[in-house]
Design a protein around this motif. Structure first.
Motif, PDB file in Angstrom:
ATOM      1  N   SER A  40       0.864  -1.198   0.000  1.00  7.87           N
ATOM      2  CA  SER A  40       0.000   0.000   0.000  1.00  7.87           C
ATOM      3  C   SER A  40       0.887   1.229   0.000  1.00  7.87           C
ATOM      4  O   SER A  40       2.108   1.129   0.087  1.00  7.87           O
ATOM      5  CB  SER A  40      -0.824   0.096   1.272  1.00  7.87           C
ATOM      6  OG  SER A  40      -1.519  -1.051   1.533  1.00  7.87           O
ATOM      7  N   ALA A  41       0.226   2.377  -0.007  1.00 12.82           N
ATOM      8  CA  ALA A  41       0.929   3.652   0.104  1.00 12.82           C
ATOM      9  C   ALA A  41       1.536   3.772   1.503  1.00 12.82           C
ATOM     10  O   ALA A  41       1.054   3.162   2.457  1.00 12.82           O
ATOM     11  CB  ALA A  41      -0.055   4.776  -0.140  1.00 12.82           C
ATOM     12  N   THR A  46      -2.273   8.244   1.464  1.00 14.09           N
ATOM     13  CA  THR A  46      -3.554   8.312   0.737  1.00 14.09           C
ATOM     14  C   THR A  46      -4.438   9.420   1.309  1.00 14.09           C
ATOM     15  O   THR A  46      -5.078  10.161   0.554  1.00 14.09           O
ATOM     16  CB  THR A  46      -4.262   6.942   0.771  1.00 14.09           C
ATOM     17  OG1 THR A  46      -3.309   5.951   0.378  1.00 14.09           O
ATOM     18  CG2 THR A  46      -5.445   6.895  -0.168  1.00 14.09           C
ATOM     19  N   GLU A 123       0.606   4.532  -4.014  1.00 11.54           N
ATOM     20  CA  GLU A 123       1.027   3.139  -4.198  1.00 11.54           C
ATOM     21  C   GLU A 123       2.221   3.073  -5.148  1.00 11.54           C
ATOM     22  O   GLU A 123       3.087   2.216  -5.005  1.00 11.54           O
ATOM     23  CB  GLU A 123      -0.142   2.329  -4.775  1.00 11.54           C
ATOM     24  CG  GLU A 123      -1.053   1.662  -3.753  1.00 11.54           C
ATOM     25  CD  GLU A 123      -1.789   2.599  -2.825  1.00 11.54           C
ATOM     26  OE1 GLU A 123      -1.927   3.790  -3.140  1.00 11.54           O
ATOM     27  OE2 GLU A 123      -2.213   2.140  -1.753  1.00 11.54           O
ATOM     28  N   PHE A 188      -4.840  -1.886  -4.337  1.00 10.62           N
ATOM     29  CA  PHE A 188      -5.808  -0.782  -4.413  1.00 10.62           C
ATOM     30  C   PHE A 188      -6.088  -0.262  -5.830  1.00 10.62           C
ATOM     31  O   PHE A 188      -7.159   0.252  -6.091  1.00 10.62           O
ATOM     32  CB  PHE A 188      -5.278   0.336  -3.506  1.00 10.62           C
ATOM     33  CG  PHE A 188      -6.057   1.600  -3.363  1.00 10.62           C
ATOM     34  CD1 PHE A 188      -7.414   1.572  -3.032  1.00 10.62           C
ATOM     35  CD2 PHE A 188      -5.443   2.830  -3.512  1.00 10.62           C
ATOM     36  CE1 PHE A 188      -8.107   2.767  -2.852  1.00 10.62           C
ATOM     37  CE2 PHE A 188      -6.123   4.020  -3.332  1.00 10.62           C
ATOM     38  CZ  PHE A 188      -7.464   3.983  -3.002  1.00 10.62           C
ATOM     39  N   ARG A 202     -11.298   2.569  -0.489  1.00 13.18           N
ATOM     40  CA  ARG A 202     -10.240   2.800   0.504  1.00 13.18           C
ATOM     41  C   ARG A 202      -9.897   1.503   1.231  1.00 13.18           C
ATOM     42  O   ARG A 202     -10.755   0.675   1.486  1.00 13.18           O
ATOM     43  CB  ARG A 202     -10.675   3.880   1.516  1.00 13.18           C
ATOM     44  CG  ARG A 202     -10.644   5.308   1.002  1.00 13.18           C
ATOM     45  CD  ARG A 202      -9.257   5.784   0.566  1.00 13.18           C
ATOM     46  NE  ARG A 202      -8.201   5.563   1.508  1.00 13.18           N
ATOM     47  CZ  ARG A 202      -7.797   6.447   2.421  1.00 13.18           C
ATOM     48  NH1 ARG A 202      -8.389   7.605   2.527  1.00 13.18           N
ATOM     49  NH2 ARG A 202      -6.783   6.172   3.213  1.00 13.18           N
ATOM     50  N   GLU A 203      -8.638   1.374   1.538  1.00 16.10           N
ATOM     51  CA  GLU A 203      -8.080   0.193   2.222  1.00 16.10           C
ATOM     52  C   GLU A 203      -8.207  -1.067   1.367  1.00 16.10           C
ATOM     53  O   GLU A 203      -8.240  -2.180   1.887  1.00 16.10           O
ATOM     54  CB  GLU A 203      -8.747  -0.032   3.598  1.00 16.10           C
ATOM     55  CG  GLU A 203      -8.766   1.177   4.515  1.00 16.10           C
ATOM     56  CD  GLU A 203      -7.386   1.728   4.834  1.00 16.10           C
ATOM     57  OE1 GLU A 203      -6.424   0.953   4.819  1.00 16.10           O
ATOM     58  OE2 GLU A 203      -7.285   2.942   5.075  1.00 16.10           O
ATOM     59  N   GLY A 204      -8.270  -0.866   0.050  1.00 14.99           N
ATOM     60  CA  GLY A 204      -8.547  -1.994  -0.842  1.00 14.99           C
ATOM     61  C   GLY A 204      -7.363  -2.902  -1.164  1.00 14.99           C
ATOM     62  O   GLY A 204      -7.522  -3.854  -1.937  1.00 14.99           O
ATOM     63  N   SER A 205      -6.205  -2.654  -0.576  1.00  8.68           N
ATOM     64  CA  SER A 205      -5.041  -3.486  -0.932  1.00  8.68           C
ATOM     65  C   SER A 205      -5.176  -4.944  -0.493  1.00  8.68           C
ATOM     66  O   SER A 205      -4.631  -5.839  -1.143  1.00  8.68           O
ATOM     67  CB  SER A 205      -3.766  -2.926  -0.312  1.00  8.68           C
ATOM     68  OG  SER A 205      -3.560  -1.637  -0.772  1.00  8.68           O
TER      69      SER A 205
HETATM   70  N1  ASP Z   1      -3.535   3.212   0.296  1.00  9.65           N
HETATM   71  C1  ASP Z   1      -4.914   2.881   0.159  1.00  9.65           C
HETATM   72  C2  ASP Z   1      -5.684   3.454   1.343  1.00  9.65           C
HETATM   73  O1  ASP Z   1      -5.065   3.932   2.283  1.00  9.65           O
HETATM   74  C3  ASP Z   1      -5.164   1.424   0.022  1.00  9.65           C
HETATM   75  C4  ASP Z   1      -4.809   0.579   1.214  1.00  9.65           C
HETATM   76  O2  ASP Z   1      -4.114   1.053   2.120  1.00  9.65           O
HETATM   77  O3  ASP Z   1      -5.205  -0.565   1.277  1.00  9.65           O
HETATM   78  O4  ASP Z   1      -6.869   3.434   1.326  1.00  9.65           O
END
Ligand code: ASP
Ligand code: MG
Length: 433
Positions: A40-41, A46, A123, A188, A202-205
């Motif tokens: 992820s980032a 993000t 990312e 993501f 969001r948080e899709g990794s």
């Molecule tokens: N960087 C993206 C986010 O913070 C994806 C992830 O972290 O999964 O939403």
């Protein structure tokens, strides 16, 4: 060939130079060919890109924010690499590209597409830095652009996966590389059929890791976290927590549905379908077993506490002296669907419908605009949704002390309450009445 293994490292596991070094140590004795690493980032990148976008939308200067973000990444690189390393011009280049995109016009109407073109840069920065660092540490790994693998619809910000195409991409492009090398890619992000960048939410990794695993018929997925595994409550919010050594897919999916942020809600289904076990482990204590999520888990129900913040309660009252019927509920769901909003809780009474949704930029105004034609609408923002799975009802009142409860619902296996903190003066004025 042994089965592929997928490792996913989230923002916290690459939040600074030390974290990247720790990631390399985790991989040192584990990495081999047929490994896919999803990153992820870095840290809160993000969120910072989202802030830049909001400033751009408000026609305000975002140059300070962008400089801070660039310096954050360059600062990490300064600790990890020598001054003349190729990573420095690479990061500079990415920021030129980012500014090029940001110079294009943005409106409320093209916001979602614009968002996806900008937000995935986090990312890209992170996967480049981690790849270069691993190679420097003699952990040879190939860099892969996830947008060439993850094919999606054009539902920007919440793109749906084209499973057939993604599988073909993975089999034809990724598999041959994996026979010889491990591969590192981004979570993501994806691309639609026209090649436009999309994101998976969001948080899709975590979801990306599951998509790649399913498309490669992988042997397992491991998500490396800053917690020891899946706990029955978020340790940042609740002081007493217990670790689940194992969970079955359904138990895990149910927890993510109600907002347990340890795993992205969409992650479980593709893994369950493919019978692929998911390990959730601590990147701080990589030797500890963590949690294994698989079909054969035998876990007795334990009370779990899940808190979702930034919730909005919308109450819709019929205005024509009729009662709530199916058609009203349909109407509301249709509007929610067209705005890509999910209902976290629903309650109906004779003359009103109450829904709880996540707070999202512009979405509330748009929803209210549509529904005001047929309903009298009221809403409250800044609320929390508390869900208790397998509750011990005797202890519920304790969880509500100091809160004003706006909506409450319980079944045998679930208790939910929408709450907000009661301010002391509020309490006084109520007592005085
Ligand atoms: N960087 C993206 C986010 O913070 C994806 C992830 O972290 O999964 O939403
Ligand atoms: Mg993240």
């Amino acid at each position: 060939m042994t089965k592929t293994q997928v490792y996913k490292f989230g923002g916290a596991s690459v939040k600074d130079a030390l974290a990247v070094q720790n990631l390399a140590e985790i991989l040192r004795n584990r990495l081999r060919n047929n490994f896919v690493i999803v990153v992820s980032a870095m840290g809160k990148t993000t969120n910072q890109l989202e802030n830049i976008l909001s400033l751009k939308l408000a026609e305000q200067d975002y140059s300070v924010n962008s400089t801070i973000l660039k310096n954050f990444h360059l600062g990490i690189c300064k600790t990890l690499f020598q001054d003349e390393h190729v990573i420095f011009p690479k990061i500079e280049n990415y920021f030129i590209l980012l500014h090029h995109e940001l110079n294009k016009p943005i409106t409320k109407d093209n916001y979602d597409e614009y968002y996806d073109r900008i937000i995935g840069f986090g990312e890209l920065f992170s996967s480049r830095i981690v790849m270069e660092y691993l190679c420097q540490e003699k952990l040879l790994i190939l860099w892969q652009d996830a947008r060439e693998l993850i094919s999606t619809s054009s539902d920007f910000r919440f793109a749906k996966i084209d499973w057939g195409k993604t599988r073909r991409n993975c089999q034809s492009q990724l598999k041959p590389k994996l026979e010889h090398f491990p591969v590192l890619t981004q979570g993501f992000i994806g691309a639609d059929s026209a090649g436009r960048p999309t994101t998976l939410g969001r948080e899709g990794s975590d979801f990306t890791a599951a998509i790649l695993a399913a498309s490669l018929d992988a042997g397992s997925v491991t998500i490396w976290k800053d917690v020891p595994g899946v706990l029955n409550a978020d340790p940042k919010i609740f002081s007493q927590t217990t670790l689940f050594p194992e969970l079955d897919y359904q138990q895990a999916a149910q927890m993510t549905f109600y907002g347990a942020s340890v795993i992205h809600p969409k992650t479980i289904k593709p893994l369950a379908n493919g019978g692929i076990p998911l390990f959730v482990k601590s990147f701080l204590h990589p030797e500890q077993p963590g949690t294994k999520i698989h079909a054969q888990a035998k876990t007795e129900p334990v009370s779990s506490f899940i808190l979702k913040q930034q919730q909005i309660l919308v109450s819709l009252k019929v205005t024509d002296f009729t009662f709530i019927e199916e058609k009203h509920i349909h109407q509301v769901y249709e509007q929610l669907q067209s705005l890509k909003l999910r209902v976290n809780m629903l309650q109906t009474s004779a003359i009103s419908i109450s829904i709880v949704i996540d707070s999202q930029l512009f979405k509330l105004e748009q929803l209210l605009e549509c529904l005001r034609q047929d309903f009298e609408v009221r809403y409250n923002e800044g609320l929390e949704l508390l869900t208790v799975l397998h509750p011990d009802f005797g202890t519920i009142p304790e969880l509500l002390v100091g809160y004003e409860i706006l909506l409450e619902q319980s079944t045998r296996n679930t208790f939910q309450a929408v709450r907000r903190i009661k301010f002391p003066n509020e309490e006084k004025s109520k007592e005085g009445n």
